[in-house]
Motif scaffolding. Structure first.
Motif, short mmCIF file in Angstrom:
data_model
loop_
_atom_site.label_atom_id
_atom_site.label_comp_id
_atom_site.label_asym_id
_atom_site.label_seq_id
_atom_site.Cartn_x
_atom_site.Cartn_y
_atom_site.Cartn_z
N LYS A 262 48.10 29.52 4.47
CA LYS A 262 49.09 29.43 3.38
C LYS A 262 48.87 28.17 2.54
O LYS A 262 49.11 28.17 1.33
N SER A 263 48.43 27.07 3.18
CA SER A 263 48.13 25.85 2.43
C SER A 263 46.97 26.08 1.48
O SER A 263 47.01 25.67 0.31
N LEU A 266 48.01 28.13 -1.56
CA LEU A 266 48.74 27.39 -2.58
C LEU A 266 47.86 26.38 -3.32
O LEU A 266 47.90 26.29 -4.55
N SER A 267 47.06 25.63 -2.58
CA SER A 267 46.31 24.55 -3.21
C SER A 267 45.12 25.06 -4.02
O SER A 267 44.73 24.41 -5.01
N TRP A 269 44.50 28.81 -4.83
CA TRP A 269 44.78 30.00 -5.64
C TRP A 269 46.21 30.05 -6.18
O TRP A 269 46.56 30.99 -6.89
N ASP A 270 47.02 29.07 -5.83
CA ASP A 270 48.41 29.02 -6.29
C ASP A 270 49.13 30.34 -6.02
O ASP A 270 49.79 30.92 -6.88
N THR A 271 48.99 30.82 -4.78
CA THR A 271 49.61 32.09 -4.40
C THR A 271 50.24 31.96 -3.02
O THR A 271 50.05 30.96 -2.32
N THR A 272 50.99 32.97 -2.64
CA THR A 272 51.68 33.01 -1.34
C THR A 272 51.46 34.38 -0.71
O THR A 272 50.94 35.30 -1.36
N TYR A 279 46.48 36.66 -1.31
CA TYR A 279 46.59 35.90 -0.06
C TYR A 279 45.44 36.23 0.89
O TYR A 279 44.96 35.38 1.63
N HIS A 335 41.57 21.17 -3.92
CA HIS A 335 41.78 22.26 -4.87
C HIS A 335 40.51 23.07 -5.11
O HIS A 335 40.57 24.17 -5.66
N ASP A 404 57.06 24.28 2.65
CA ASP A 404 55.76 24.09 2.00
C ASP A 404 54.69 23.88 3.07
O ASP A 404 54.71 22.88 3.79
N ARG A 406 51.70 22.94 2.83
CA ARG A 406 50.90 21.73 2.62
C ARG A 406 51.57 20.51 3.24
O ARG A 406 50.90 19.68 3.88
#
Length: 435
Positions: A262-263, A266-267, A269-272, A279, A335, A404, A406
């Motif tokens: 999940k980290s 997000l970092s 692909w900016d997705t969940t 994902y 990133h 979060d 991250r």
């Protein structure tokens, strides 16, 4: 009087440890694929720790009991430790085969309980088997061979997350088809690798005195619990000091495993997980990154054994945990997905140490006739922090870390750094392991 142990060749030590390859492939799937399965089945982030409770709770109940039982077992044909890790491998194989057919969160959680019963039935008798068979000079090589196959098995489990989606596309039911392939392969490897090690390595039979003791203290329903109680009362101070290290170390690792995919999502692909197709890319990339980390693990495992002999086990473990903490500090900041290959090196080194070096500290101070029960107690020291994490971290994540992943990994980095510092407090009196 003890019978001198026969020196084994390098390849005999390798054959003896191949079973760890299958056991750790299974464990690697628990780290890398089970939490994404929960995500695909629509678990919320703060539910994940409780859904992982099966592993540590099963370990707390099963491993010390099985270890104590194996101490009091001897069969002329089947041996002392082999019956336990063979049965454990069969249970693992069945659970791995069934896992992809999970149609709900609670079915997946239930199968995780069964899988962990198998893994925990196999694990500590197997570690005791290594300690039984090798003399003090060869034990560092034996335990780091475990670390090598731990890294190799987990490498394969992680790389399957990246490679299998290329060949097994689409979805079967609620889950990606590649998950079926990964778990089916695990079912084969679990029983196959254990069978190989059993076939290639004979157990050392007990002496006449040891047989007499076994007959005078036969195995019964209460004896494992009595043995565990007595062993805890007489536990060497090194083990209590190691427990403080483990308290922070294994809490941190659980936070990392539950949040790494999940980290990355997000970092990079900016997705969940609410966007399953996007994902899935993060899960696949986490598999590739993890696989590289375990290449580091099995590449460095034998070298750590040499370093432990030269500089002391606790100094080696301190440095390795420190490098692992640095990895986790940088992990959420990345990133560009290709930079993860640099960041994960410290984690791979730390994992190589976790899987072998602490056992060198312990076998130097425990009686050989109690290897099984004390290996089980070491596992209790691992799973108690995991249980604490499972019941507490959901609240921490929700109320202090904004759900979060991250921030969860940064939190793990701090704990791993504390674990490294606590390692320096361990006092080892055995001169072969001291600084």
């Amino acid at each position: 009087m003890d019978i001198p142990k026969v020196k084994l060749s390098f390849w005999q030590i390798i054959n003896m440890n191949i079973g760890f390859f299958g056991v750790q492939y299974s464990f690697g799937l628990q780290q890398s694929a089970v939490n994404p399965i929960y995500d695909f089945l629509h678990a919320s982030p703060d539910q994940i720790p409780l859904l992982n409770l099966a592993g540590p709770l099963t370990g707390l109940l099963i491993q010390p009991i099985i270890g104590a039982m194996s101490d009091k077992t001897w069969h002329p044909k089947w041996g002392r430790r082999k019956p336990y890790f063979f049965v454990g491998a069969i249970i693992c194989s069945i659970a791995l085969f069934m896992f992809p057919f999970s149609s709900s969160l609670w079915m997946a959680a239930g199968l995780l309980w069964i899988l962990d019963v198998g893994n925990n039935t196999a694990m500590e008798p197997y570690r005791a088997f290594i300690a039984d068979t090798l003399d003090e000079e060869q034990q560092p090589m034996g335990f780091q061979a475990q670390s090598f196959f731990t890294g190799f098995g987990q490498f394969l489990s992680y790389i399957s997350l990246f490679l299998f989606p290329i060949f097994f596309v689409g979805y079967t039911g609620s889950l990606p088809t590649w998950i079926y392939a990964s778990f089916f392969l695990g079912a084969i490897l679990s029983i196959g690798s254990i069978w190989w090690s059993m076939r290639k390595t004979e157990e050392i039979p007990p002496t006449a005195i040891e047989l007499a003791i076994l007959k005078s203290e036969p195995l019964n329903i209460l004896s494992p619990f009595v043995d565990i109680y007595k062993a805890v009362l007489n536990m060497p101070s090194v083990m209590w000091q190691l427990f403080l290290v483990y308290l922070f170390q294994w809490y941190a690792m659980m936070c990392y495993w539950q949040n790494n995919s999940k980290s990355i999502a997000l970092s990079v692909w900016d997705t969940t997980p609410s966007n399953p197709e996007a994902y899935e890319k993060a899960v696949e990339w986490n598999g590739l990154i993890g696989a590289f980390g375990f290449i580091v693990t099995f590449s460095i495992a034998f070298y750590l054994a040499k370093l432990a002999k030269k500089h002391g086990a606790k100094i080696v473990h301190f440095v390795c945990l420190f490098l692992g903490a640095i990895s986790l500090f940088f992990f959420p900041q990345v990133h560009n997905q290709y930079l993860f290959f640099l960041v994960i090196i410290g984690y791979g080194i730390a994992w190589a140490s976790m899987m072998g070096i602490p056992y060198l500290m312990v076998v130097a101070v425990i009686p050989k006739e109690r290897y099984g029960v004390y290996m089980g107690i070491i596992n209790m020291m691992i799973v108690i922090p995991m249980i604490i994490q499972n019941v507490s971290f959901g609240y921490i994540l929700r109320n202090f870390l904004d759900n979060d992943p991250r921030q969860a990994i940064n939190f793990a980095a701090v704990l791993l750094l504390i674990a490294a510092m606590c390692t320096l407090l361990i006092k080892i009196r055995n001169t072969k392991l001291n600084e």
